[in-house]
Design a protein around this motif. Sequence first.
Motif, PDB file in Angstrom:
ATOM      1  N   UNK A   1       0.814  -1.210   0.000  1.00 43.24           N
ATOM      2  CA  UNK A   1       0.000   0.000   0.000  1.00 43.24           C
ATOM      3  C   UNK A   1       0.843   1.255   0.000  1.00 43.24           C
ATOM      4  N   UNK A   2       0.176   2.357   0.270  1.00 46.88           N
ATOM      5  CA  UNK A   2       0.801   3.671   0.297  1.00 46.88           C
ATOM      6  C   UNK A   2       0.903   4.171   1.736  1.00 46.88           C
ATOM      7  N   UNK A   3       1.809   5.106   1.949  1.00 42.54           N
ATOM      8  CA  UNK A   3       1.946   5.702   3.277  1.00 42.54           C
ATOM      9  C   UNK A   3       2.217   7.192   3.151  1.00 42.54           C
ATOM     10  N   UNK A   4       1.755   7.917   4.155  1.00 42.50           N
ATOM     11  CA  UNK A   4       2.047   9.340   4.274  1.00 42.50           C
ATOM     12  C   UNK A   4       2.226   9.628   5.762  1.00 42.50           C
ATOM     13  N   UNK A   5       3.203  10.468   6.096  1.00 44.07           N
ATOM     14  CA  UNK A   5       3.469  10.685   7.511  1.00 44.07           C
ATOM     15  C   UNK A   5       4.117  12.024   7.804  1.00 44.07           C
ATOM     16  N   UNK A   6       4.227  12.285   9.087  1.00 47.15           N
ATOM     17  CA  UNK A   6       4.800  13.520   9.611  1.00 47.15           C
ATOM     18  C   UNK A   6       5.629  13.155  10.824  1.00 47.15           C
TER      19      UNK A   6
ATOM     20  N   UNK B   1       6.399  10.517  15.700  1.00 45.41           N
ATOM     21  CA  UNK B   1       5.862  10.528  14.350  1.00 45.41           C
ATOM     22  C   UNK B   1       4.428  10.048  14.287  1.00 45.41           C
ATOM     23  N   UNK B   2       3.764  10.437  13.218  1.00 41.40           N
ATOM     24  CA  UNK B   2       2.396  10.019  12.920  1.00 41.40           C
ATOM     25  C   UNK B   2       2.364   9.610  11.456  1.00 41.40           C
ATOM     26  N   UNK B   3       1.814   8.418  11.170  1.00 34.09           N
ATOM     27  CA  UNK B   3       1.797   7.905   9.802  1.00 34.09           C
ATOM     28  C   UNK B   3       0.472   7.199   9.527  1.00 34.09           C
ATOM     29  N   UNK B   4       0.004   7.324   8.285  1.00 30.43           N
ATOM     30  CA  UNK B   4      -1.179   6.601   7.835  1.00 30.43           C
ATOM     31  C   UNK B   4      -0.791   5.653   6.710  1.00 30.43           C
ATOM     32  N   UNK B   5      -1.109   4.376   6.891  1.00 31.66           N
ATOM     33  CA  UNK B   5      -0.866   3.352   5.876  1.00 31.66           C
ATOM     34  C   UNK B   5      -2.190   2.962   5.228  1.00 31.66           C
ATOM     35  N   UNK B   6      -2.247   3.071   3.915  1.00 30.32           N
ATOM     36  CA  UNK B   6      -3.452   2.759   3.148  1.00 30.32           C
ATOM     37  C   UNK B   6      -3.205   1.499   2.328  1.00 30.32           C
ATOM     38  N   UNK B   7      -3.785   0.375   2.758  1.00 31.07           N
ATOM     39  CA  UNK B   7      -3.599  -0.877   2.040  1.00 31.07           C
ATOM     40  C   UNK B   7      -4.302  -0.861   0.698  1.00 31.07           C
ATOM     41  N   UNK B   8      -3.641  -1.390  -0.315  1.00 32.55           N
ATOM     42  CA  UNK B   8      -4.201  -1.455  -1.668  1.00 32.55           C
ATOM     43  C   UNK B   8      -4.571  -2.872  -2.089  1.00 32.55           C
TER      44      UNK B   8
ATOM     45  N   UNK C   1      -4.316   1.625   8.629  1.00 34.85           N
ATOM     46  CA  UNK C   1      -3.536   1.654   9.858  1.00 34.85           C
ATOM     47  C   UNK C   1      -2.965   3.039  10.125  1.00 34.85           C
ATOM     48  N   UNK C   2      -3.231   3.559  11.313  1.00 34.38           N
ATOM     49  CA  UNK C   2      -2.609   4.797  11.808  1.00 34.38           C
ATOM     50  C   UNK C   2      -1.552   4.403  12.839  1.00 34.38           C
TER      51      UNK C   2
END
Length: 197
Positions: free
Chosen positions: A146-151, A162-169, A188-189
């Motif tokens: 999947x994809x991820x985006x974080x700070x 840190x804080x990250x969001x994982x988006x399963x594809x 998943x956060x």
Amino acid sequence: MKALFTLLFLASFSLQHTIAQTSKAIAETWVPVQKAGVKGGVNVASVSNLANSSAFLGLHGGFFGEIRPREAFGYGGEVMFSKQGVTASNLDFSLNYLSVPVFLNLYHGKVTFQGGGYGALLFMATAKMGQDKKDITDNFQTTDYGLLVGLRFRPLDKTFIGLRFNLGLQNINNNFTKNSAAVLRNRNIQVSAGYQF
């Protein structure tokens, strides 16, 4: 004529000196950095398209490495254990993955913005109610991506949160539901803390 040669010599020397100093200043402005460390934290996970489901709390932890060739830009990767899943019908469905995220970093002061993707290997899944636990690994696909985006924020030199969001594809369903055609995807956060060596 002698004065002209002297003037040209001095101008050439000054130009070489200026170029050398400028090159040295540019080189000293930023030196590529390689970093490694450990991180861990909490997962707030779910699985999409499951009725009457709620978030599942799990843990993650592992190692990271980063290369920062420019002051504002870099890239990195991690090797993580990640316990995810979902709670549904009074059962806790736990999905245990070995996850390998890869990402780009954009640095701005003490803040780092991250974006990228991940691949994961499922090594165990269980269903639990009270003290009873059942292995349901065969009801899920063995891989996920999947994809991820974080700070990430670095309050001190070697530590960060840190804080990250994982988006399963990927559809992780393998006869987990009565409808075998149902499309289930991980969400998943992650809230993390880490230390750089």
